[in-house]
Motif scaffolding. Structure first.
Motif, short mmCIF file in Angstrom:
data_model
loop_
_atom_site.label_atom_id
_atom_site.label_comp_id
_atom_site.label_asym_id
_atom_site.label_seq_id
_atom_site.Cartn_x
_atom_site.Cartn_y
_atom_site.Cartn_z
N MET A 1 0.84 -1.20 0.00
CA MET A 1 0.00 0.00 0.00
C MET A 1 0.87 1.25 0.00
O MET A 1 1.87 1.33 0.71
N LEU A 22 -3.98 -2.61 10.50
CA LEU A 22 -2.96 -1.85 9.77
C LEU A 22 -1.63 -1.85 10.51
O LEU A 22 -0.57 -2.17 9.94
N ASN A 25 0.15 -5.09 10.75
CA ASN A 25 0.73 -5.49 9.46
C ASN A 25 1.88 -4.57 9.03
O ASN A 25 2.36 -4.66 7.90
N TYR A 27 2.01 -1.07 9.05
CA TYR A 27 1.77 0.27 8.53
C TYR A 27 2.24 1.29 9.57
O TYR A 27 1.94 1.15 10.76
N GLN A 148 -8.51 -1.38 -0.57
CA GLN A 148 -8.47 -2.82 -0.35
C GLN A 148 -7.53 -3.16 0.80
O GLN A 148 -7.84 -4.01 1.64
N THR A 149 -6.38 -2.51 0.84
CA THR A 149 -5.43 -2.76 1.91
C THR A 149 -6.00 -2.39 3.27
O THR A 149 -5.83 -3.12 4.25
N GLU A 152 -8.75 -5.05 4.07
CA GLU A 152 -8.20 -6.39 4.25
C GLU A 152 -7.47 -6.53 5.58
O GLU A 152 -7.19 -7.65 6.02
N SER A 153 -7.20 -5.41 6.23
CA SER A 153 -6.56 -5.49 7.55
C SER A 153 -7.48 -6.17 8.56
O SER A 153 -7.02 -6.64 9.59
#
Length: 272
Positions: A1, A22, A25, A27, A148-149, A152-153
């Motif tokens: 992303m 987020l 993952n 971010y 989407q990112t 999808e989190s």
């Protein structure tokens, strides 16, 4: 992303679940900002995830590349209208509110905006969510990737081609966790009535529900009817239970409930 600055307007459970995913993952937390009228939820988000927090929607949105509208539908117009002075031409707006059509946001903000509508469900809070997403032809692939990112989190996503399909997403995923909760709750209550201890009844019902879901997920080549028939010996206990559901009109009841859910979403679209 793309490392975009993301601002969440509203700090409820859905905001928390997305932010949690987020940050877990990888971010950068310093690129995430959340706003809310009251402080306790903001303090918790700041303490748990190290994100920026404030009570100032306008400044937070001004600094962001992506604005996620995470407020109740009945508050959406007020919140959007309070930000009409902002230039949103270079920003992506994502909404997670049910019922409000995309065209209405153009009116609320009183300017053209790049908007993506999403419909997540509550299991997003634990990473097992399902989110329906709609974007019109004006939305770039880069913006779709960002959305989407984000979603999808919290689980899986599915894109729909027509905005009206989001109402079906609500019936099939957005609202449906409550259907399963009700069914499991009813099973536990019956177990208790039959003399089973509540803790044991819950353990049996919840594990059976989890196992059934995994059987569906892990056997994509098999129909639901086949999976059901594999459990249902002719003349046995399962057959007796399933026959009772069928005679009681379970399929018709599910159809009616989901149809009413869609009708309510369509009604909301006219209200807000």
């Amino acid at each position: 992303m793309t490392q975009a600055k993301v601002c969440f307007i509203g700090a409820g459970n859905m905001t928390r679940s997305i932010i949690s995913g987020l940050v877990k993952n990888g971010y950068p937390s310093e690129l995430v900002h959340a706003t809310n009228p009251s402080q306790p939820k903001l303090d918790a988000l700041s303490a748990d995830f190290g994100i920026l927090v404030s009570n100032d929607n306008i400044q937070a949105a001004k600094d962001a590349d992506v604005i996620v509208l995470s407020v109740k539908p009945q508050l959406m117009q007020q919140v959007c209208e309070s930000m009409q002075t902002l230039d949103l031409s270079n920003k992506l707006v994502i909404t997670i509110a049910a019922g409000i059509p995309a065209s209405r946001y153009q009116q609320y903000f009183n300017q053209p905006i790049k908007l993506i509508r999403t419909m997540p469900n509550t299991p997003t809070q634990i990473g097992y969510g399902m989110t329906g997403i709609f974007a019109d032809n004006s939305i770039t692939e880069a913006h779709k990737a960002i959305c989407q990112t984000l979603m999808e989190s919290g689980g899986k996503v599915i894109w729909v081609e027509k905005e009206s399909e989001l109402n079906q997403v609500i019936a099939l995923a957005g609202s449906s966790p409550a259907y399963f909760f009700l069914f499991i709750e009813s099973m536990i209550e019956t177990g208790k009535r039959m003399g089973m201890d509540e803790a044991k009844a819950r353990a049996l019902a919840e594990q059976a529900a989890l196992g059934a879901a995994q059987m569906v997920i892990q056997n994509q080549d098999l129909s639901l009817a086949t999976l059901r028939n594999n459990v249902t010996s002719k003349g046995g206990t399962t057959a007796q239970a399933v026959e009772t559901f069928e005679k009681g009109g379970l399929r018709e009841l599910v159809d009616s409930a989901m149809s009413n859910c869609v009708a309510k979403a369509e009604e909301m679209a006219k209200t807000f």
